[in-house]
Each structure stands twice: as C-alpha cells, then as structure tokens.
Design a protein around this motif. Structure first.
Motif, PDB file in Angstrom:
ATOM      1  N   PHE A 148      23.554   5.363 -22.250  1.00 42.25           N
ATOM      2  CA  PHE A 148      22.119   5.179 -22.064  1.00 42.25           C
ATOM      3  C   PHE A 148      21.650   5.860 -20.773  1.00 42.25           C
ATOM      4  CE2 PHE A 148      23.513   1.496 -24.538  1.00 42.25           C
ATOM      5  CZ  PHE A 148      22.709   1.680 -25.653  1.00 42.25           C
ATOM      6  N   ALA A 149      20.514   6.556 -20.890  1.00 43.79           N
ATOM      7  CA  ALA A 149      19.853   7.095 -19.689  1.00 43.79           C
ATOM      8  C   ALA A 149      18.625   6.226 -19.484  1.00 43.79           C
ATOM      9  CB  ALA A 149      19.444   8.537 -19.920  1.00 43.79           C
ATOM     10  N   VAL A 150      18.471   5.691 -18.281  1.00 40.46           N
ATOM     11  CA  VAL A 150      17.418   4.696 -18.068  1.00 40.46           C
ATOM     12  C   VAL A 150      16.272   5.277 -17.229  1.00 40.46           C
ATOM     13  CG1 VAL A 150      16.932   2.357 -17.259  1.00 40.46           C
ATOM     14  CG2 VAL A 150      19.227   2.932 -18.061  1.00 40.46           C
ATOM     15  N   ILE A 151      15.039   5.064 -17.709  1.00 43.63           N
ATOM     16  CA  ILE A 151      13.857   5.380 -16.897  1.00 43.63           C
ATOM     17  C   ILE A 151      13.205   4.049 -16.547  1.00 43.63           C
ATOM     18  CG2 ILE A 151      11.591   6.504 -16.813  1.00 43.63           C
ATOM     19  CD1 ILE A 151      12.504   8.447 -18.945  1.00 43.63           C
ATOM     20  N   CYS A 152      13.150   3.742 -15.241  1.00 39.01           N
ATOM     21  CA  CYS A 152      12.531   2.491 -14.794  1.00 39.01           C
ATOM     22  C   CYS A 152      11.118   2.790 -14.299  1.00 39.01           C
ATOM     23  CB  CYS A 152      13.309   1.904 -13.616  1.00 39.01           C
ATOM     24  SG  CYS A 152      14.925   1.306 -14.044  1.00 39.01           S
ATOM     25  N   ILE A 153      10.121   2.154 -14.905  1.00 33.13           N
ATOM     26  CA  ILE A 153       8.738   2.376 -14.465  1.00 33.13           C
ATOM     27  C   ILE A 153       8.233   1.121 -13.752  1.00 33.13           C
ATOM     28  CG2 ILE A 153       6.385   2.930 -15.196  1.00 33.13           C
ATOM     29  CD1 ILE A 153       7.477   4.207 -17.703  1.00 33.13           C
ATOM     30  N   ALA A 154       7.683   1.319 -12.549  1.00 32.08           N
ATOM     31  CA  ALA A 154       7.144   0.173 -11.795  1.00 32.08           C
ATOM     32  C   ALA A 154       5.941   0.646 -10.989  1.00 32.08           C
ATOM     33  CB  ALA A 154       8.212  -0.383 -10.854  1.00 32.08           C
ATOM     34  N   ASN A 155       5.166  -0.291 -10.480  1.00 26.06           N
ATOM     35  CA  ASN A 155       4.039   0.110  -9.634  1.00 26.06           C
ATOM     36  C   ASN A 155       4.519   0.524  -8.250  1.00 26.06           C
ATOM     37  OD1 ASN A 155       2.293  -2.383 -11.321  1.00 26.06           O
ATOM     38  ND2 ASN A 155       1.727  -0.246 -11.415  1.00 26.06           N
ATOM     39  N   LYS A 156       5.340  -0.331  -7.636  1.00 26.84           N
ATOM     40  CA  LYS A 156       5.782  -0.038  -6.276  1.00 26.84           C
ATOM     41  C   LYS A 156       7.291  -0.195  -6.180  1.00 26.84           C
ATOM     42  CE  LYS A 156       1.752  -1.722  -3.804  1.00 26.84           C
ATOM     43  NZ  LYS A 156       1.251  -2.721  -2.897  1.00 26.84           N
ATOM     44  N   GLU A 157       7.932   0.775  -5.530  1.00 27.98           N
ATOM     45  CA  GLU A 157       9.389   0.664  -5.455  1.00 27.98           C
ATOM     46  C   GLU A 157       9.817  -0.534  -4.607  1.00 27.98           C
ATOM     47  OE1 GLU A 157       9.444   4.580  -3.192  1.00 27.98           O
ATOM     48  OE2 GLU A 157      11.408   3.765  -2.731  1.00 27.98           O
ATOM     49  N   ARG A 307       5.294 -14.056  -4.696  1.00 28.43           N
ATOM     50  CA  ARG A 307       4.651 -12.954  -3.974  1.00 28.43           C
ATOM     51  C   ARG A 307       4.576 -11.700  -4.851  1.00 28.43           C
ATOM     52  NH1 ARG A 307       7.817 -12.164   0.826  1.00 28.43           N
ATOM     53  NH2 ARG A 307       8.105 -14.383   0.971  1.00 28.43           N
ATOM     54  N   THR A 308       5.614 -11.469  -5.650  1.00 32.11           N
ATOM     55  CA  THR A 308       5.544 -10.290  -6.541  1.00 32.11           C
ATOM     56  C   THR A 308       4.475 -10.500  -7.629  1.00 32.11           C
ATOM     57  OG1 THR A 308       7.246 -10.977  -8.116  1.00 32.11           O
ATOM     58  CG2 THR A 308       7.996  -9.727  -6.203  1.00 32.11           C
ATOM     59  N   TYR A 309       4.288 -11.760  -8.049  1.00 38.41           N
ATOM     60  CA  TYR A 309       3.199 -12.016  -9.024  1.00 38.41           C
ATOM     61  C   TYR A 309       1.861 -11.627  -8.415  1.00 38.41           C
ATOM     62  CZ  TYR A 309       6.348 -15.290 -11.533  1.00 38.41           C
ATOM     63  OH  TYR A 309       7.372 -15.867 -12.222  1.00 38.41           O
ATOM     64  N   LEU A 310       1.664 -12.044  -7.146  1.00 35.44           N
ATOM     65  CA  LEU A 310       0.378 -11.782  -6.488  1.00 35.44           C
ATOM     66  C   LEU A 310       0.141 -10.275  -6.375  1.00 35.44           C
ATOM     67  CD1 LEU A 310       0.652 -14.473  -3.658  1.00 35.44           C
ATOM     68  CD2 LEU A 310      -0.845 -14.557  -5.658  1.00 35.44           C
ATOM     69  N   SER A 311       1.201  -9.578  -6.001  1.00 37.86           N
ATOM     70  CA  SER A 311       1.065  -8.139  -5.840  1.00 37.86           C
ATOM     71  C   SER A 311       0.757  -7.469  -7.183  1.00 37.86           C
ATOM     72  CB  SER A 311       2.352  -7.615  -5.239  1.00 37.86           C
ATOM     73  OG  SER A 311       2.373  -6.251  -5.300  1.00 37.86           O
ATOM     74  N   MET A 313      -0.720  -8.769  -9.786  1.00 34.37           N
ATOM     75  CA  MET A 313      -2.085  -9.069 -10.209  1.00 34.37           C
ATOM     76  C   MET A 313      -3.099  -8.278  -9.372  1.00 34.37           C
ATOM     77  SD  MET A 313      -2.101 -13.033 -11.382  1.00 34.37           S
ATOM     78  CE  MET A 313      -0.779 -13.851 -10.526  1.00 34.37           C
ATOM     79  N   ALA A 314      -2.738  -7.996  -8.119  1.00 32.96           N
ATOM     80  CA  ALA A 314      -3.630  -7.162  -7.297  1.00 32.96           C
ATOM     81  C   ALA A 314      -3.598  -5.717  -7.811  1.00 32.96           C
ATOM     82  CB  ALA A 314      -3.206  -7.225  -5.834  1.00 32.96           C
ATOM     83  N   GLN A 315      -2.407  -5.230  -8.176  1.00 35.85           N
ATOM     84  CA  GLN A 315      -2.292  -3.873  -8.731  1.00 35.85           C
ATOM     85  C   GLN A 315      -3.141  -3.715  -9.980  1.00 35.85           C
ATOM     86  OE1 GLN A 315      -0.409  -1.009  -8.266  1.00 35.85           O
ATOM     87  NE2 GLN A 315       0.262  -1.676  -6.253  1.00 35.85           N
ATOM     88  N   TYR A 316      -3.225  -4.773 -10.760  1.00 27.35           N
ATOM     89  CA  TYR A 316      -3.958  -4.709 -12.031  1.00 27.35           C
ATOM     90  C   TYR A 316      -5.386  -5.221 -11.897  1.00 27.35           C
ATOM     91  CZ  TYR A 316      -0.228  -2.687 -14.595  1.00 27.35           C
ATOM     92  OH  TYR A 316       0.692  -1.777 -15.043  1.00 27.35           O
ATOM     93  N   ASN A 317      -5.851  -5.251 -10.634  1.00 27.06           N
ATOM     94  CA  ASN A 317      -7.258  -5.567 -10.395  1.00 27.06           C
ATOM     95  C   ASN A 317      -7.704  -6.942 -10.861  1.00 27.06           C
ATOM     96  OD1 ASN A 317      -9.103  -4.119  -8.979  1.00 27.06           O
ATOM     97  ND2 ASN A 317      -8.947  -2.385 -10.423  1.00 27.06           N
ATOM     98  N   LEU A 318      -6.764  -7.870 -10.962  1.00 27.51           N
ATOM     99  CA  LEU A 318      -7.150  -9.242 -11.310  1.00 27.51           C
ATOM    100  C   LEU A 318      -7.434 -10.028 -10.029  1.00 27.51           C
ATOM    101  CD1 LEU A 318      -4.513 -10.012 -14.099  1.00 27.51           C
ATOM    102  CD2 LEU A 318      -6.942  -9.505 -14.396  1.00 27.51           C
ATOM    103  N   LEU A 319      -6.692  -9.691  -8.972  1.00 27.09           N
ATOM    104  CA  LEU A 319      -6.862 -10.374  -7.688  1.00 27.09           C
ATOM    105  C   LEU A 319      -7.151  -9.365  -6.598  1.00 27.09           C
ATOM    106  CD1 LEU A 319      -3.753 -12.758  -7.536  1.00 27.09           C
ATOM    107  CD2 LEU A 319      -6.071 -13.286  -8.344  1.00 27.09           C
ATOM    108  N   GLU A 320      -7.849  -9.831  -5.557  1.00 29.39           N
ATOM    109  CA  GLU A 320      -7.929  -8.966  -4.383  1.00 29.39           C
ATOM    110  C   GLU A 320      -7.403  -9.711  -3.167  1.00 29.39           C
ATOM    111  OE1 GLU A 320     -11.875  -7.555  -4.158  1.00 29.39           O
ATOM    112  OE2 GLU A 320     -12.775  -9.545  -4.197  1.00 29.39           O
ATOM    113  N   ALA A 321      -6.771  -8.943  -2.293  1.00 29.09           N
ATOM    114  CA  ALA A 321      -6.185  -9.538  -1.086  1.00 29.09           C
ATOM    115  C   ALA A 321      -7.009  -9.111   0.108  1.00 29.09           C
ATOM    116  CB  ALA A 321      -4.756  -9.045  -0.931  1.00 29.09           C
ATOM    117  N   GLU A 322      -7.297 -10.056   0.991  1.00 28.01           N
ATOM    118  CA  GLU A 322      -8.005  -9.701   2.226  1.00 28.01           C
ATOM    119  C   GLU A 322      -7.196 -10.176   3.415  1.00 28.01           C
ATOM    120  OE1 GLU A 322     -12.085  -9.756   3.101  1.00 28.01           O
ATOM    121  OE2 GLU A 322     -12.630 -10.053   0.997  1.00 28.01           O
ATOM    122  N   GLY A 323      -7.282  -9.427   4.505  1.00 30.84           N
ATOM    123  CA  GLY A 323      -6.567  -9.812   5.719  1.00 30.84           C
ATOM    124  C   GLY A 323      -5.267  -9.048   5.870  1.00 30.84           C
ATOM    125  N   THR A 324      -4.608  -9.252   7.014  1.00 31.52           N
ATOM    126  CA  THR A 324      -3.339  -8.565   7.259  1.00 31.52           C
ATOM    127  C   THR A 324      -2.224  -9.397   6.649  1.00 31.52           C
ATOM    128  OG1 THR A 324      -3.022  -9.790   9.281  1.00 31.52           O
ATOM    129  CG2 THR A 324      -4.187  -7.686   9.456  1.00 31.52           C
TER     130      THR A 324
END
Ligand SMILES: Nc1ncnc2c1ncn2[C@@H]1O[C@H](COP(=O)(O)OP(=O)(O)OP(=O)(O)O)[C@@H](O)[C@H]1O
Length: 342
Positions: A148-157, A307-311, A313-324
């Motif tokens: 098998f040759a694997v292609i892994c697709i993700a938003n952020k490494e 934390r990965t759930y939050l990120s 959902m932010a990537q998919y424009n369901l949530l927005e994060a404010e602050g540092t």
C-alpha cells in the motif's frame, strides 16, 4: 442553461487541475515507484479547506491508474469513518476482501491480517481528514505494508503530529510533504471559468460575476464552486436566461449555509457535544470547554484531543477563536459577517 451538472458537484474530479502543477508533479513523483512494482513512500498533503487537497490526490491516483495496469486506489474519509474498524473495513471493502467480516464480532487484528495478506495489485490508499482518526496508529500499520502507498490528507501537520507517538512522528517527518495554500482570486476565477465552460451554456454568467464569486470565496474553491452551482440551479429553476446579481447574492448565502450544514453533519458525537457547549455557553476558553464536556459525556477524550476538535471546527468555519494562546476563547462563527458577493 445547464450543460453538464456533474462538473458543478462538490466531489467532481476535473480532467484538468488548474494551478497545481507543482503539487501534482510532486505527488506523482512520490507515487512513481509503484508503477514499477516498487513500494512508495507515504505522502502527506496539508492545507486549509477547499484548496484542492482531495482533488489533487484523486487526480494523481486516477492518472496513475490510466497509465499502468497493476495499480488500484481506494479513498477513505476518516472523519466519517473515524474508528479504526470502520477505516480498515472501508479499505478492505474497496479491495474486495470483506467476505466473512462481521461488523460486530470480527477482531480488529483480523482486519489488519487480511490487509497484510493482500496480494493483489499495489494500491494507493487516500486517507482524507486523517487527523480525525481516533487511533492514528493505523497510519503506522498501513505505512509498514509495502503493497500500500498511503496519502495522508490533513488541514495542519502539527495537529496530525501532536496526536501520534514518536515512532510515527519520525516516520511521517521523513515522508514527502505536499503543502497547499489558499487560492488567489485569479486562480479561483480560472477554476470557475473551466467549470462554467463545461457545465453551463454560453452567456449564462459573466466574467465579472465569476470574479465576484472568486472574491467572496476568499481562496476556497469548494465555496466558490458551491456558489456557482447554487446560482446556476436557481436561475435554471426560475427559468432565467442568465444569472442575475440578486440570484448571485442569494447563492453566496445558500452555498455557505450548505457547507456549514455539511460540516455540522460531519461532526462526531463527541465533537457535537463540544460544539453545543460553545453554542449554549460561549465564548469559552479550552479549559472550561473541557470541564463542561467531561461532565456531559460518559467516556471523555483527553484535553489534547478536545483541542484538536476545536481546531478542526475553526478550520471548517464553525467556530472562531479570539485571543492569544494564553487567553484564547471560542465562539460560534457569525455567518452573517462573511464577505458578501457585491
Ligand atoms: N486546482 C483545481 N482545479 C480544479 N478544480 C479544483 C482545484 N482545486 C479544487 N478544485 C475543486 O474545488 C472543490 C474543493 O476541492 P477539494 O475538495 O479538493 O478541497 P480540499 O482541500 O480537499 O478541502 P477539504 O479540506 O474541505 O476537504 C472540488 O470540487 C474540487 O474539484
């Protein structure tokens, strides 16, 4: 008005991929060894939503299958099939090896054994949304099987790496990495223009309107094509000869709403609990979200996973994060504030 509705569908893989030559060539070169029956390295494809990660991965594997006889391909959306069992089952099903496997009683090890025993053509496995796998060690298992040759697709490494053990991180770090960024308006215009040419009758939509869509989509080809589809379908339904500016304005809202609904439908039960907590009590910081979530479910996941759930959902424009990172708070995205078509 509509010449070929298929080319306006979200999952359509075009005959020509626009403005991604470097990425197409890079990914093709990683997979090249399997055209000679050799094992290929794992590839990681990352980028924000709608930048063509899935499209390029499918395009490259399709082209490979056109060129050589003994190569197969399988695609799994790991968000939809987030458990180890479901992802494995999906791969086995695609390669025709699910006979005798019972969803309730077959041990997971047996699924892995079946994959190991597989002696059919070399197969490219596209793991889309791989950062959503509950048990990412599955990537390691597949990585170590030469057939098998694997292609892994993700938003952020970083998100992918933060959840896997050191052994897999070092493997993945040495894998080939294809990064994609948001499109410029001109590039989105070209993508839209090609779809218009194949999908719609001449003169249905003007170049200026395509630029307006490109501008409103802010680098996201999925959103841009969604807007085009929605505008064309309204114009067709209402028997207009062409897309009017009013139709275009409504199409932008409609496409955003559809994409949002699709993303909401994709949430796993645990992610949905987190989303509902923020909807009902936000803005909230990660610790408070985790506390409330822990109270709400019987088998809570770790803070890091939440934390990965939050990120995601932010990537998919369901949530927005404010602050540092120290005082970050999450709330629901205000859809009405998105840039309109004007
Ligand atoms: N370079 C391109 N040329 C032609 N069509 C494209 C290109 N990039 C993206 N598209 C089209 O845009 C839509 C979205 O692309 P795709 O699904 O590949 O994005 P993605 O990066 O995988 O997004 P997500 O992370 O949300 O799954 C698809 O319909 C795809 O065919």
């Amino acid at each position: 008005m509509i010449r070929d509705a298929r080319v306006l569908r979200a999952g359509f893989v075009p005959r020509e991929v626009e403005h991604r030559d470097a990425e197409v060539n890079h990914l093709s070169s990683v997979l090249e060894p399997i055209t000679n029956g050799e094992p290929a390295d794992t590839a990681i494809v990352t980028g924000p939503s709608g930048v063509g990660k899935t499209c390029v991965s499918k395009f490259v594997t399709e082209r490979l299958r056109e060129e050589v006889l003994d190569v197969e391909a399988t695609y799994v959306n790991c968000w939809r099939n987030y458990s180890r069992f479901r992802t494995l089952y999906q791969i086995l099903d695609d390669i025709g090896a699910t006979i005798d496997i019972h969803r309730q009683s077959t041990p997971h090890d047996e699924l892995i054994d079946r994959l190991q025993q597989y002696d059919g053509p070399r197969t490219v496995v596209i793991l889309d949304e791989v950062d959503q796998l509950e048990d990412p060690s599955l990537i390691y298992d597949l990585h170590s099987m030469e057939q098998f040759a694997v292609i892994c697709i993700a938003n952020k490494e970083e998100e992918l790496f933060s959840r896997v053990d050191d052994r897999l991180v070092s493997r993945l770090r040495s894998s080939e990495h294809v990064r994609m960024d948001k499109y410029h308006n001109e590039q989105l215009y070209d993508i839209l223009s090609a779809r218009t040419k194949w999908g719609l009758e001449n003169g249905v939509i003007t170049d200026e309107q395509l630029y307006q869509i490109a501008d409103a989509a802010a680098g996201d080809a999925r959103l841009a094509i969604g807007m085009l589809r929605s505008a064309a379908s309204t114009a067709d339904r209402e028997n207009h000869e062409e897309v009017t500016n009013d139709i275009l304005r409504d199409a932008a809202e409609d496409a955003r709403a559809q994409i949002k609904q699709k993303s909401l439908d994709s949430l796993t039960p645990h992610q949905r609990v987190v989303y509902d907590i923020i909807r009902d009590h936000g803005p909230l910081g990660p610790s408070e979200i985790h506390d409330r979530y822990t109270e709400a479910v019987d088998d809570p996941r770790t803070k890091r996973t939440v934390r990965t759930y939050l990120s995601k959902m932010a990537q998919y424009n369901l949530l927005e994060a404010e602050g540092t990172s120290r005082d970050r708070e999450y709330s629901l995205v205000d859809s009405a504030a998105a840039s309109p078509v004007s």
